[in-house]
Scaffold this motif. Structure first.
Motif, PDB file in Angstrom:
ATOM      1  N   CYS A  34       0.848  -1.197   0.000  1.00  0.00           N
ATOM      2  CA  CYS A  34       0.000   0.000   0.000  1.00  0.00           C
ATOM      3  C   CYS A  34       0.879   1.241   0.000  1.00  0.00           C
ATOM      4  O   CYS A  34       1.747   1.399   0.857  1.00  0.00           O
ATOM      5  N   CYS A  37      -0.259   3.536   3.416  1.00  0.00           N
ATOM      6  CA  CYS A  37       0.120   3.217   4.801  1.00  0.00           C
ATOM      7  C   CYS A  37       1.299   2.255   4.880  1.00  0.00           C
ATOM      8  O   CYS A  37       1.810   1.990   5.965  1.00  0.00           O
ATOM      9  N   SER A  39       1.425  -1.002   4.252  1.00  0.00           N
ATOM     10  CA  SER A  39       1.141  -2.413   4.526  1.00  0.00           C
ATOM     11  C   SER A  39       1.550  -3.270   3.342  1.00  0.00           C
ATOM     12  O   SER A  39       1.396  -2.876   2.187  1.00  0.00           O
ATOM     13  N   CYS A  48      -6.032  -2.315   0.140  1.00  0.00           N
ATOM     14  CA  CYS A  48      -5.408  -2.449   1.458  1.00  0.00           C
ATOM     15  C   CYS A  48      -6.487  -2.694   2.499  1.00  0.00           C
ATOM     16  O   CYS A  48      -7.436  -1.911   2.601  1.00  0.00           O
ATOM     17  N   CYS A  51      -6.020   0.335   5.457  1.00  0.00           N
ATOM     18  CA  CYS A  51      -6.553   1.704   5.335  1.00  0.00           C
ATOM     19  C   CYS A  51      -7.570   1.829   4.204  1.00  0.00           C
ATOM     20  O   CYS A  51      -8.041   2.917   3.920  1.00  0.00           O
TER      21      CYS A  51
END
Ligand SMILES: [Zn+2]
Length: 137
Positions: A34, A37, A39, A48, A51
């Motif tokens: 992502c 964020c 991830s 994601c 978020c």
């Protein structure tokens, strides 16, 4: 444990997974990250779940990882019987990336040890499909 079927059965329908297969054909085993964020997902996701952003980018799993755990299967779901026995494994590549898949049959059962170094790379299957497996560096 459905992900072990990945190479043969389950990665047929979704566009994002087609791109994963395209990347395998290019010699790359890839996850997604992502951009918002940070991830990291393997197998790759288009969205994601941290978020809810859809702003994702690919990354390639290139480095050497460590075997976290494994299990050698002596029976298998329908359609996989001819592969037996095979070993499924979880390999950690860094703090965020863990990949679940099969160990190469070039690694002898007595050589398998938690903590051993492994690479992940694409492998052509006898039926013409492509998957990935773990092998020695
Ligand atoms: Zn995110």
């Amino acid at each position: 444990m459905g992900f072990e079927e990945f190479g043969r059965v389950s990665y047929t329908s979704q566009t994002r997974v087609d791109r994963f297969v395209d990347r395998l054909h290019q010699g790359k085993v890839s996850g997604s990250q992502c951009k918002k964020c940070g991830s990291v997902y393997f197998p790759p996701r288009a969205d994601c779940c941290g978020c809810l952003s859809s702003d994702m980018e690919w990354f390639d799993v290139m480095e050497t990882g460590k075997l976290v755990s494994y299990s050698t299967l002596s029976y298998a779901p329908t359609g996989f019987e001819k592969d037996l026995p095979y070993t499924i494994a979880l390999v950690r590549f860094d703090a965020r990336v863990q990949v679940f898949g099969r160990l190469s049959k070039t690694i002898k059962p007595e050589e398998i040890a938690v903590g051993m170094d492994l690479l992940v790379s694409p492998v052509e299957l006898p039926d013409g499909k492509i998957a990935y497996e773990f092998r020695r560096p």
